[in-house]
Design a protein around this motif. Structure first.
Motif, PDB file in Angstrom:
ATOM      1  N   GLN A   1     -10.200  19.639  -5.268  1.00 17.13           N
ATOM      2  CA  GLN A   1     -11.596  19.709  -4.821  1.00 17.13           C
ATOM      3  C   GLN A   1     -12.514  19.678  -6.036  1.00 17.13           C
ATOM      4  OE1 GLN A   1     -12.909  21.759  -1.209  1.00 17.13           O
ATOM      5  NE2 GLN A   1     -14.004  23.154  -2.565  1.00 17.13           N
TER       6      GLN A   1
ATOM      7  N   LYS B   1     -19.621  17.380  -2.643  1.00 16.55           N
ATOM      8  CA  LYS B   1     -18.330  18.065  -2.725  1.00 16.55           C
ATOM      9  C   LYS B   1     -17.291  17.099  -2.165  1.00 16.55           C
ATOM     10  CE  LYS B   1     -17.746  22.423  -1.408  1.00 16.55           C
ATOM     11  NZ  LYS B   1     -17.486  23.626  -0.522  1.00 16.55           N
TER      12      LYS B   1
ATOM     13  N   TYR C   1     -13.038  16.221  -1.573  1.00 19.55           N
ATOM     14  CA  TYR C   1     -11.652  16.701  -1.527  1.00 19.55           C
ATOM     15  C   TYR C   1     -10.734  15.486  -1.593  1.00 19.55           C
ATOM     16  CZ  TYR C   1      -7.414  19.129  -0.053  1.00 19.55           C
ATOM     17  OH  TYR C   1      -6.146  19.650   0.000  1.00 19.55           O
TER      18      TYR C   1
END
Length: 268
Positions: free
Chosen positions: A205, A259, A261
């Protein structure tokens, strides 16, 4: 075939002896070249850089101590000062002297480390009390992470680690300005993905305030898969202040903050 690192460079796991160098690279690139920080805080940059440098010791050390942070070293680097050569590199900043310009601070970074990718095992959570000095140095730092946390709609149980060696947390991607534009960030990012997958990690992440970094991590090489799990744009993000008025805390910065992942497991 993935591009390879030119022969003059070498990827190494960062150790305690590299902590000041990594911290200086992170500070210098963020304070002077980020799409967010120098726009949000255009004044007293050298003073802020020193403040940031002092405040970042904990988070950089935490990631180096993890053994998961990588750096690219220039094997053909030519030292600028004789004293630097005797120690294989030296950070020559004087934190009591706020007169140096950006270029002078860069010249004082006399070491062969040229690009960093900082990371730590997600099971080793950060001590938020020790992050507070960073918030003082860069007040919007806390808001960036807070907004991304609210935007992330995943069930924490679907991705958070329950043990060591599951999820890698990426924090700080920086390349010395004179080495930028040569693809080192992407090469280092993809090397970290491959190494992490080989070690058994299932995901990485990363939060980013850079369009280039977002592009690399959201579009990783096969068989990895990158997903943007939360993002906002600094020009359009709004909130209400204590008086109920609409404010735009990130203006005039103009960048997508995201963000991401990365799933390291091979796709079916």
């Amino acid at each position: 075939m993935a591009p390879s690192l030119p022969s003059r460079y070498e990827v190494r796991v960062l150790g305690p002896e590299h902590e000041e160098w990594a911290r200086a690279i992170c500070v210098h690139t963020n304070i002077f070249y980020s799409a967010l920080w120098p726009v949000a805080y255009p004044e007293n940059k050298t003073q802020r850089a020193y403040h940031f440098f002092r405040a970042a010791h904990y988070i950089i050390k935490h990631q180096i101590d993890s053994g998961k942070s990588l750096g690219i070293f220039d094997k053909e680097y030519q030292f600028k000062r004789p004293e630097s050569a005797t120690t294989e590199g030296k950070l020559c900043w004087n934190l009591e002297d706020e007169s140096p310009t950006e270029s002078e601070l860069a010249e004082q970074m006399d070491f062969p480390l040229v690009s960093i990718a900082m990371a730590y095992d997600g099971i080793d959570e950060l001590d938020m009390a020790q992050i507070k000095p960073l918030v003082v140095a860069l007040p919007l730092f806390e808001k960036v992470y807070g907004v991304l946390k609210e935007l992330d709609q995943r069930d924490p149980a679907s991705w958070k680690p329950t043990g060591r060696g599951q999820v890698l947390m990426r924090n700080a991607t920086s390349t010395v300005q004179s080495y930028s534009g040569h693809g080192l960030m992407r090469l280092l990012a993809e090397e970290m993905m491959r190494r992490s997958a080989a070690e058994g990690f299932v995901g990485i992440q990363i939060e980013t305030v850079s369009e280039a970094v977002k592009k690399v991590w959201s579009n990783p090489p096969a068989p990895f898969k990158g997903t943007v799990v939360g993002q906002f744009h600094t020009m359009t993000f709004e909130e209400k202040n204590d008086s109920g008025e609409i404010v735009y805390p990130f203006r005039p910065a103009n960048v997508n903050i995201a963000k991401i992942y990365v799933d390291l497991r091979a796709s079916d």
